[in-house]
Structure formats: C-alpha cells, structure tokens
Design a protein around this motif. Structure first.
Motif, PDB file in Angstrom:
ATOM      1  N   ASP A   1     -12.956 -30.273 -30.029  1.00  0.00           N
ATOM      2  CA  ASP A   1     -13.988 -31.304 -30.135  1.00  0.00           C
ATOM      3  C   ASP A   1     -15.240 -30.721 -30.776  1.00  0.00           C
ATOM      4  N   GLY A   2     -16.145 -31.615 -31.145  1.00  0.00           N
ATOM      5  CA  GLY A   2     -17.337 -31.210 -31.868  1.00  0.00           C
ATOM      6  C   GLY A   2     -18.188 -30.187 -31.149  1.00  0.00           C
ATOM      7  N   THR A   3     -18.297 -30.281 -29.819  1.00  0.00           N
ATOM      8  CA  THR A   3     -19.164 -29.353 -29.097  1.00  0.00           C
ATOM      9  C   THR A   3     -18.671 -27.914 -29.212  1.00  0.00           C
ATOM     10  N   THR A   4     -17.354 -27.732 -29.153  1.00  0.00           N
ATOM     11  CA  THR A   4     -16.790 -26.384 -29.302  1.00  0.00           C
ATOM     12  C   THR A   4     -17.035 -25.858 -30.712  1.00  0.00           C
ATOM     13  N   ILE A   5     -16.835 -26.694 -31.706  1.00  0.00           N
ATOM     14  CA  ILE A   5     -17.031 -26.266 -33.095  1.00  0.00           C
ATOM     15  C   ILE A   5     -18.506 -25.990 -33.364  1.00  0.00           C
ATOM     16  N   LEU A   6     -19.399 -26.774 -32.754  1.00  0.00           N
ATOM     17  CA  LEU A   6     -20.830 -26.488 -32.910  1.00  0.00           C
ATOM     18  C   LEU A   6     -21.167 -25.095 -32.405  1.00  0.00           C
ATOM     19  N   GLY A   7     -20.626 -24.734 -31.241  1.00  0.00           N
ATOM     20  CA  GLY A   7     -20.870 -23.393 -30.702  1.00  0.00           C
ATOM     21  C   GLY A   7     -20.341 -22.319 -31.626  1.00  0.00           C
ATOM     22  N   PHE A   8     -19.159 -22.561 -32.181  1.00  0.00           N
ATOM     23  CA  PHE A   8     -18.559 -21.605 -33.119  1.00  0.00           C
ATOM     24  C   PHE A   8     -19.402 -21.487 -34.387  1.00  0.00           C
ATOM     25  N   VAL A   9     -19.814 -22.619 -34.949  1.00  0.00           N
ATOM     26  CA  VAL A   9     -20.605 -22.606 -36.185  1.00  0.00           C
ATOM     27  C   VAL A   9     -21.956 -21.942 -35.952  1.00  0.00           C
ATOM     28  N   ASP A  10     -22.586 -22.222 -34.815  1.00  0.00           N
ATOM     29  CA  ASP A  10     -23.865 -21.550 -34.518  1.00  0.00           C
ATOM     30  C   ASP A  10     -23.677 -20.036 -34.449  1.00  0.00           C
ATOM     31  N   ALA A  11     -22.571 -19.600 -33.862  1.00  0.00           N
ATOM     32  CA  ALA A  11     -22.296 -18.160 -33.796  1.00  0.00           C
ATOM     33  C   ALA A  11     -22.085 -17.585 -35.194  1.00  0.00           C
ATOM     34  N   LEU A  12     -21.477 -18.353 -36.090  1.00  0.00           N
ATOM     35  CA  LEU A  12     -21.252 -17.894 -37.457  1.00  0.00           C
ATOM     36  C   LEU A  12     -22.559 -17.760 -38.232  1.00  0.00           C
ATOM     37  N   LEU A  13     -23.463 -18.725 -38.032  1.00  0.00           N
ATOM     38  CA  LEU A  13     -24.605 -18.856 -38.934  1.00  0.00           C
ATOM     39  C   LEU A  13     -25.941 -18.391 -38.360  1.00  0.00           C
ATOM     40  N   ASP A  14     -26.009 -18.160 -37.068  1.00  0.00           N
ATOM     41  CA  ASP A  14     -27.288 -17.732 -36.470  1.00  0.00           C
ATOM     42  C   ASP A  14     -27.657 -16.297 -36.831  1.00  0.00           C
ATOM     43  N   THR A  15     -26.651 -15.491 -37.156  1.00  0.00           N
ATOM     44  CA  THR A  15     -26.858 -14.059 -37.418  1.00  0.00           C
ATOM     45  C   THR A  15     -26.383 -13.733 -38.827  1.00  0.00           C
ATOM     46  N   PRO A  16     -27.151 -12.969 -39.619  1.00  0.00           N
ATOM     47  CA  PRO A  16     -26.728 -12.637 -40.985  1.00  0.00           C
ATOM     48  C   PRO A  16     -25.355 -11.971 -41.015  1.00  0.00           C
ATOM     49  N   ALA A  17     -24.629 -12.231 -42.110  1.00  0.00           N
ATOM     50  CA  ALA A  17     -23.263 -11.726 -42.223  1.00  0.00           C
ATOM     51  C   ALA A  17     -23.205 -10.207 -42.133  1.00  0.00           C
ATOM     52  N   GLU A  18     -24.180  -9.535 -42.718  1.00  0.00           N
ATOM     53  CA  GLU A  18     -24.175  -8.063 -42.670  1.00  0.00           C
ATOM     54  C   GLU A  18     -24.226  -7.559 -41.240  1.00  0.00           C
ATOM     55  N   GLU A  19     -25.046  -8.224 -40.415  1.00  0.00           N
ATOM     56  CA  GLU A  19     -25.153  -7.826 -39.014  1.00  0.00           C
ATOM     57  C   GLU A  19     -23.879  -8.164 -38.251  1.00  0.00           C
ATOM     58  N   GLN A  20     -23.293  -9.316 -38.551  1.00  0.00           N
ATOM     59  CA  GLN A  20     -22.024  -9.699 -37.915  1.00  0.00           C
ATOM     60  C   GLN A  20     -20.953  -8.651 -38.229  1.00  0.00           C
ATOM     61  N   SER A  21     -20.895  -8.259 -39.489  1.00  0.00           N
ATOM     62  CA  SER A  21     -19.894  -7.270 -39.909  1.00  0.00           C
ATOM     63  C   SER A  21     -20.119  -5.943 -39.198  1.00  0.00           C
ATOM     64  N   ARG A  22     -21.375  -5.518 -39.121  1.00  0.00           N
ATOM     65  CA  ARG A  22     -21.695  -4.249 -38.453  1.00  0.00           C
ATOM     66  C   ARG A  22     -21.302  -4.298 -36.986  1.00  0.00           C
ATOM     67  N   ARG A  23     -21.661  -5.385 -36.313  1.00  0.00           N
ATOM     68  CA  ARG A  23     -21.367  -5.505 -34.881  1.00  0.00           C
ATOM     69  C   ARG A  23     -19.861  -5.539 -34.606  1.00  0.00           C
ATOM     70  N   SER A  24     -19.109  -6.053 -35.565  1.00  0.00           N
ATOM     71  CA  SER A  24     -17.653  -6.153 -35.354  1.00  0.00           C
ATOM     72  C   SER A  24     -16.959  -4.808 -35.489  1.00  0.00           C
ATOM     73  N   GLY A  25     -17.707  -3.802 -35.968  1.00  0.00           N
ATOM     74  CA  GLY A  25     -17.097  -2.497 -36.192  1.00  0.00           C
ATOM     75  C   GLY A  25     -16.370  -2.400 -37.515  1.00  0.00           C
ATOM     76  N   ALA A  26     -16.657  -3.338 -38.440  1.00  0.00           N
ATOM     77  CA  ALA A  26     -15.976  -3.337 -39.735  1.00  0.00           C
ATOM     78  C   ALA A  26     -16.240  -2.035 -40.490  1.00  0.00           C
ATOM     79  N   ARG A  27     -15.268  -1.636 -41.269  1.00  0.00           N
ATOM     80  CA  ARG A  27     -15.467  -0.457 -42.118  1.00  0.00           C
ATOM     81  C   ARG A  27     -14.680  -0.628 -43.413  1.00  0.00           C
ATOM     82  N   THR A  28     -15.099   0.111 -44.418  1.00  0.00           N
ATOM     83  CA  THR A  28     -14.427   0.073 -45.711  1.00  0.00           C
ATOM     84  C   THR A  28     -13.045   0.703 -45.588  1.00  0.00           C
ATOM     85  N   GLN A  29     -12.041  -0.074 -45.996  1.00  0.00           N
ATOM     86  CA  GLN A  29     -10.655   0.409 -45.911  1.00  0.00           C
ATOM     87  C   GLN A  29      -9.932   0.221 -47.237  1.00  0.00           C
TER      88      GLN A  29
END
Length: 606
Positions: free
Chosen positions: A324-352
C-alpha cells in the motif's frame, strides 16, 4: 541507523499488535444503511432496508455467513478476519493490473543525469534491503501506536504470477522461500531489452556507485547495438487481462526450456529498473509514463519498478497486491532523504569492477509474437482511452487549512464534493482509502465520503439565499463529520469490507454453509450505489514526491490521487476518455472551490 542493532527489530512487534476488530453483523448493517442513505431516493432506501432486514433475520444468510467468519477469525494461525479477503480482493481480479491497479509516485527532481540518478536509486534501494534483512529498520510509530511492518517483506524479489482463476505471489519470507531474498541481481530494461545485472558482489557486498553506473552504461550500449524487434518484448504480456497472461505464460514455458530460466531471472530479481529512452515533454507526461508508459519496457507484475527518464526525472510503479501507499512512502523517503553517496557508503559498498549485465532472452514462436503484438496494441489503445490531468495549488496546503480551523483532509474532501457537484450537477459515491496499519497485518479501510452533512454543505454553497454564516456552519459540520467517520474507519468500525467479505464467503463456501444463492442485499440499490464510485480518492503526503497516481476504477469514475503538504497540494486525475470533459470541469471547479472555501473561512478568522 546503518549497522549494529535496532532498538526494536523491524518485525519484532508484529505479533503484539492488536487484531483487527470484527464488527457485529448488526453494527455493520446499521452503518451500511447510514452510509448509503444520502445517495438514495426514499424508495431505494426502503428497498435496501428490506433487504438488510432479510439478511439479518434469525437463521438468515447474514447470520450463517457471519458465523463462518467468526469461526475463521478464531482459527489458530489466522492473524485477521481479513487474511483471506486481501488476496481474494487483489489477486482475484481478472482485468489487467497495468493502469487499472498499479500505482505510481513521481519523485522530486534531481540535477543528476539519467545514469547517475539510476545508480543512486539502486544503491539506496540495496542499502534499504540490507538493513531490512538485518531488521535494522525501526517499526513506524504514529501517535504512539506501532504500525505493522509486514508489507516490507514484499518489497524485494516479489512478483505476482498470473493464474487462470486467481493469481499467486512469488515472494521471500514464505514457506516456499523462507527468510529474506538472497538474490543479488536486478533486471534492467532499456528499449524493450532486458538485462540481468548484479548489484551485490559474490560475497553480498554492494557494488559501488561507479560500478553501477558502468553496468548501466553497458546495458544501454548493448541494447543500442542489438535493437529488439517490436514483437519481442515479453513485458507487453504483463499488460494483458490476467487469465490471458496466465495462458501466454504457460505457452512461454512450453515454447522453449530457456524461457523458464528467463522468467526465473525476472521473478527473483530484487526489483526492476526501467531506463527510458526519452524525456517527458512535461510533468503530466512524466506521470502518464509512470502510470502506464511502454509496456515493452516494464514488467507490471514486479512489486517495484524504478523508472528513470532520459533527463534524470524518476519515479516508481508499484504492484498493489501486497503493498500500500504508506509502505511505499516510507521506502521512498528512505531512498531520497539521504544522498546516494552516503547511502552507498553506509551500505558498505566497494569497488568490485563493473557488473557484467547478461541479456534476459525469451524464445518466441509465431503465436507468442502475435500475442506480444496484440498486447502492445491493445494496451496502447487503452492508454489513449484514458484521460489524465494534473492540478497544482502553490498557494494552498495543509497549513492553510489548519490556520482556518479545518482538518486538512476534510477541507480537500469537502472541496472535491463541491467541485463534483458543480461539474456533474450532483454528488456521487466517493471512496477514500484510510490506512489501518496499527492493527496486525493491517492495510486499509474503505471510507465513504458522502454524508448527509456533506450534502447539506454542497447545497448551501450554491444556495443564493444562504448567508456566509450558514455556509460556514455547513462546512464545519461536514468537515467534523468527515473527521469522525475517518476515525471510525481507523478503529475498524466500518461496514463495507465486512459485508464484502461475507459476500465472498458465500461465493467460496455457499454450498457448504447452506447459503446457495447470493443474498439479495448485494443487489440492493444501497449496495450497488454506494460502491459505484464517481470519485476514488487517496492521499500520499511526502516532500519527496511531486505526484501520486492511479487509474480510474470504473467507466465513469475520476481517480483523485493527491499529495497534500504544508505549503502545496498536487493532484493527478484520471478517468476514461468519455468522461474527460467532466474531469476537466471538475478540475476547473476544484480550483474555484478551494479559493472560495479559503475566502469563506478567512472572513471568520479575520
């Protein structure tokens, strides 16, 4: 919180949430009569009252069906008396879900080009999934009440599977697929071509943004070098009516052994990413493309499809059966509230090294190619037969309504009714979705907006003999009744889904229960009129989205999807083409109605 532990694990509270209350049969029948009465003539109401009395009589069909529902609700392992209702409601529909059931959000704009925007969205979504897998996402709490997080289990690697009589869902967190998905890939669409692309390395570590960008460029290069024939994109088949698509899917599986592997790649993918080879001419076209777009560049059965246009604008198309919309809103806010570079860093991403996309190819015979062509043509025609419009208020928002002493949602719902009366000459059945996630496995409740107070308000606003004080009084009464009814719905005190589930029990188990015929209540003027929507409305408030939208629900209905924020109100309207003129009249009347109501209430606050 990115690593470590959550104060409360994501799903820790699910079994402690209160159960959805099951109303008594008398309560639901009494509310049903009150809810449908404002839409009926005296004769229609009398006929409906007679059918309700027959339904309620001792030993009558209502008693038998409700007793079966009570027994089901008390069964071990059942979380809610709605446990069967939801899949039957969503998975049982037999028309196409593309445009008719899926919904979309248009994200706020970004300065990033297409590939960089897409890579950032992938990185953010992967970060969310990794946190979800570890239950690091805190349960949502609203007004002190924890909300069900169960729907989060259907965000990733979830796909609706077409069936002849009823669809099914392939998803993790199920007996067939216990725990979170271990898939490491997504499916990327470009120009109708499909590619499997890993976004997590072999050890489960996310790819870096640079890796993802390189992988997406490789997809676009490969698709450009080997264009897909117009009758090859299998995504078109997902726009068909469900039984037709189920038959076509069986033909796919029978046509070539490799098609099972191709389907598996799509169905187990974390999500789909649809790269569009164009930039929309304007915001409304962007919304239309998110709602239906090119079926060959979509897989409408996928729970989540992130869509990124050639100019970097982006949004999401969502399959509705488990989300439902409320769940997707929470997901979208999590996607867009924080810059992608920071999201990538927090996820532990690395060049492979860039992931190597591999084509997802279906072998088609001439009959399947004909199916693809006809599905594409039929869906394109269906889209052309849908009229849409956007309406934006830059000078009105929830803060405006609050300053005037009116509930923001009640304010706009009153404005919708006034505009509808002026556009079509009368009020009609209006649906509003009310979130009920504070209950165990809670989803939404169906609220009916037209009340006697709403009728009196709309009439008073166009009565030349009514003074401003009388209009204000009628407006307040309608708004207060709206708030009260919404609270009843949130409390599980609403009749429609209860009575609807009793009807569905009769269909499924009527012979066994001795109720061999559909009770006449469900053919009564009240039931048919209350559920014949003229307006279908739903709200999605988030600063991260510009517009929210869905298709119309009937041949004369106007879909009204609205984003109501403190300083703005944006609406996406949709309706079948024959109703286009009335929809535009409604939009024009709405602009006038909002201004008129603001002026009316401001005079009392001046």
């Amino acid at each position: 919180m990115s690593q470590g532990t959550a104060a409360t694990p994501t799903f820790a509270l699910e079994d402690t949430l209160p159960r959805v209350p099951l109303p008594t049969l008398e309560e639901s029948c009494e509310r049903f009569l009150a809810w449908c009465a404002p839409l009926l003539t005296e004769a229609e109401l009398a006929a409906t009252e007679a059918e309700v009395a027959a339904f309620l009589r001792p030993g009558g069909p209502g008693r038998m069906l409700h007793a079966a529902l009570e027994e089901y609700d008390a069964t071990e392992g059942v979380h809610s008396w709605l446990d069967t209702f939801w899949p039957y409601r969503y998975l049982g529909r037999r028309d196409r879900i593309a445009l008719n059931a899926n919904f979309f959000f248009l994200f706020r704009d970004s300065d990033l080009p297409q590939v960089e925007r897409a890579a950032g969205l992938i990185a953010a979504a992967v970060h969310y999934k990794r946190r979800l897998d570890r239950e690091l996402i805190e349960p949502v709490v609203q007004r002190g009440q924890p909300q069900s997080m169960e729907q989060n289990k259907f965000l990733f690697s979830t796909t609706r599977i077409p069936g002849t009589e009823q669809d099914t869902v392939r998803a993790p967190y199920t007996d067939q697929w216990p725990g979170p998905s271990e898939a490491r890939h997504i499916v990327v669409f470009f120009r109708g071509a499909m590619f499997r692309m890993d976004v997590l390395g072999p050890d489960g570590v996310p790819h870096s943004l640079a890796d993802l960008e390189a992988g997406l460029r490789a997809v676009m290069k490969a698709a450009a070098e080997r264009p897909v024939a117009a009758d090859a994109p299998v995504g078109h088949l997902t726009t068909m009516a469900r039984a037709q698509w189920a038959a076509a899917r069986q033909s796919l599986l029978a046509c070539d052994p490799g098609n099972a592997e191709a389907l598996d790649a799509v169905e187990t993918a974390l999500f789909c990413l649809c790269l569009e080879d164009c930039a929309p001419a304007d915001t409304q076209q962007a919304c239309d493309q998110l709602l239906y777009g090119d079926g060959g560049n979509r897989w409408f059965d996928k729970a989540l499809s992130l869509i990124v246009f050639g100019d970097g604008r982006a949004g999401i198309n969502v399959e509705h059966c488990g989300l439902d919309g409320t769940t997707i809103l929470g997901f979208v806010d999590a996607l867009l509230d924080t810059p992608a570079e920071e999201q990538s860093r927090r996820s532990g991403a690395r060049t492979q090294g860039p992931p190597k996309p591999s084509p997802v190819v279906f072998e088609l015979d001439e009959a399947l190619r004909a199916h693809v062509r006809s599905a594409a043509d039929a869906f394109a025609a269906y889209g052309k037969n849908t009229a849409t419009a956007i309406v934006s208020f830059e000078d009105f928002g929830s803060n405006t309504a609050k300053a005037l002493g009116v509930s923001p949602d009640a304010f706009v719902q009153c404005a919708y009714q006034l505009a509808h009366r002026r556009a079509k000459g009368h009020l009609g059945a209006t649906y509003e979705s009310i979130a009920t996630r504070q209950w165990r496995r809670g989803r939404t409740e169906a609220m009916r907006v037209v009340t006697a107070e709403m009728q009196r308000f709309a009439a008073a606003m166009d009565d030349p003999a009514a003074h401003a004080d009388a209009r204000r009084s009628a407006f307040r009464a309608a708004a207060e009744k709206h708030v009260a009814r919404a609270k009843e719905c949130q409390a599980g005190q609403a009749p429609e889904q209860h009575l609807w589930e009793l009807e569905l029990i009769q269909r499924r188990r009527g012979t066994e229960l001795g109720v061999t015929e559909q009770p006449a209540l469900y053919r009564s003027p009240g039931w048919l009129t209350m559920r014949d929507d003229y307006l279908s409305t739903s709200s999605a408030p988030s600063a991260n989205i510009q517009y929210f939208g869905f298709g119309s629900t009937s041949s004369r209905c106007i879909g009204v999807a609205y984003v109501l924020l403190p300083e703005r109100l944006n609406l996406y309207l949709s309706t079948p083409l024959p109703v286009a003129g009335e929809m535009r009249a409604f939009a024009d009347s709405l602009r006038a109605a909002v201004g008129e109501l603001c002026e009316l209430m401001a005079a009392d606050h001046g």
